[in-house]
Design a protein around this motif. Structure first.
Motif, mmCIF file in Angstrom:
data_model
loop_
_atom_site.group_PDB
_atom_site.id
_atom_site.type_symbol
_atom_site.label_atom_id
_atom_site.label_comp_id
_atom_site.label_asym_id
_atom_site.label_seq_id
_atom_site.Cartn_x
_atom_site.Cartn_y
_atom_site.Cartn_z
ATOM 1 N N VAL A 195 1.002 -1.117 -0.081
ATOM 2 C CA VAL A 195 -0.103 -0.009 0.046
ATOM 3 C C VAL A 195 1.020 1.067 -0.064
ATOM 4 O O VAL A 195 1.524 1.576 0.930
ATOM 5 C CB VAL A 195 -0.914 0.024 1.286
ATOM 6 N N CYS A 205 -0.540 -0.835 -4.429
ATOM 7 C CA CYS A 205 -1.612 0.580 -5.025
ATOM 8 C C CYS A 205 -1.121 1.658 -4.402
ATOM 9 O O CYS A 205 -0.125 1.805 -3.786
ATOM 10 C CB CYS A 205 -2.820 0.217 -4.138
ATOM 11 N N ASP A 206 -1.507 2.762 -5.102
ATOM 12 C CA ASP A 206 -1.369 4.058 -4.858
ATOM 13 C C ASP A 206 -2.213 5.006 -5.498
ATOM 14 O O ASP A 206 -2.833 4.518 -6.522
ATOM 15 C CB ASP A 206 0.143 4.507 -5.372
ATOM 16 N N ASP A 243 -6.939 1.820 -5.108
ATOM 17 C CA ASP A 243 -7.474 1.631 -3.667
ATOM 18 C C ASP A 243 -6.971 0.591 -2.835
ATOM 19 O O ASP A 243 -7.306 -0.592 -3.424
ATOM 20 C CB ASP A 243 -9.008 1.544 -3.922
ATOM 21 N N TYR A 244 -6.472 0.751 -1.667
ATOM 22 C CA TYR A 244 -6.019 -0.398 -1.173
ATOM 23 C C TYR A 244 -7.041 -1.384 -0.668
ATOM 24 O O TYR A 244 -6.893 -2.739 -0.390
ATOM 25 C CB TYR A 244 -5.284 -0.266 0.079
ATOM 26 N N ARG A 245 -8.224 -1.210 -0.644
ATOM 27 C CA ARG A 245 -9.308 -1.795 -0.020
ATOM 28 C C ARG A 245 -9.773 -2.838 -1.206
ATOM 29 O O ARG A 245 -9.932 -4.122 -0.847
ATOM 30 C CB ARG A 245 -10.549 -1.134 0.488
ATOM 31 N N VAL A 257 1.508 -7.566 3.850
ATOM 32 C CA VAL A 257 1.290 -6.365 3.324
ATOM 33 C C VAL A 257 2.241 -5.221 3.901
ATOM 34 O O VAL A 257 1.963 -5.528 5.061
ATOM 35 C CB VAL A 257 -0.274 -5.915 3.466
ATOM 36 N N VAL A 305 2.635 -1.449 4.465
ATOM 37 C CA VAL A 305 2.001 -0.192 4.282
ATOM 38 C C VAL A 305 2.912 1.189 4.532
ATOM 39 O O VAL A 305 3.346 1.191 5.700
ATOM 40 C CB VAL A 305 0.823 -0.097 5.689
ATOM 41 N N THR A 343 2.365 4.596 3.542
ATOM 42 C CA THR A 343 1.496 5.682 2.881
ATOM 43 C C THR A 343 1.577 6.975 3.618
ATOM 44 O O THR A 343 2.332 7.148 4.577
ATOM 45 C CB THR A 343 -0.064 5.363 2.749
ATOM 46 N N THR A 373 -3.424 6.700 6.759
ATOM 47 C CA THR A 373 -3.909 5.596 6.047
ATOM 48 C C THR A 373 -3.200 4.273 6.902
ATOM 49 O O THR A 373 -3.590 3.275 6.653
ATOM 50 C CB THR A 373 -3.484 5.747 4.603
ATOM 51 N N ALA A 382 -5.341 0.986 6.886
ATOM 52 C CA ALA A 382 -4.876 -0.155 5.877
ATOM 53 C C ALA A 382 -4.443 -1.241 6.483
ATOM 54 O O ALA A 382 -4.656 -2.607 5.974
ATOM 55 C CB ALA A 382 -3.979 0.442 4.987
#
Length: 128
Positions: free
Chosen positions: A16, A38-39, A60-62, A75, A77, A79, A83, A87
């Motif tokens: 993410v 994702c970004d 979208d990370y979701r 994962v 994270v 960001t 977030t 996330a």
């Protein structure tokens, strides 16, 4: 959570965030399988796709985590600060191990909720 078949197996990583510190984190994980990232910034995504063309991209990370739930082990994270906790929470709720850049959260309550979730799901977590 699937256990590794052996100590030399590579992890399948979803990320993410892909720019700045996130880019550094991905570079440090280059020996692993970067399967998705994702970004929100399309320019950052394009640049990351040049480095990891086999990785699937999302904005979208979701949506990424929902689509990649059975294709990743962990994962990362990295960001904007606001977030980090949301996330990480979504990833852990899906049973994914997480590495989260600091700050982990904005409140003590968020940090406690993440710690409780990690313990409940028996997940490895780390904050950078």
């Amino acid at each position: 959570v699937k256990a590794a078949d052996g100590p030399n197996d590579k992890l399948n990583i979803a990320a993410v965030g892909v720019a700045n510190k996130a880019r550094h984190n991905l570079d440090e994980l280059a020996s692993q399988n970067i399967v998705a990232f994702c970004d929100v910034d399309e320019n950052f995504l394009k640049k990351a796709s040049e480095r990891w063309p086999e990785a699937r991209t999302y904005r979208d990370y979701r949506k990424m985590l929902e689509a990649e739930v059975n294709k990743c082990d962990a994962v990362v994270v990295s960001t904007a600060d606001h977030t980090h906790a949301p996330a990480a929470s979504v990833a852990m709720d899906l049973g994914k191990h997480v590495y989260v850049e600091k700050p982990l959260s904005h409140t003590v309550a968020e940090a406690r909720a993440l710690a409780k979730l990690a313990a409940k799901k028996k997940l490895a977590t780390q904050m950078g």
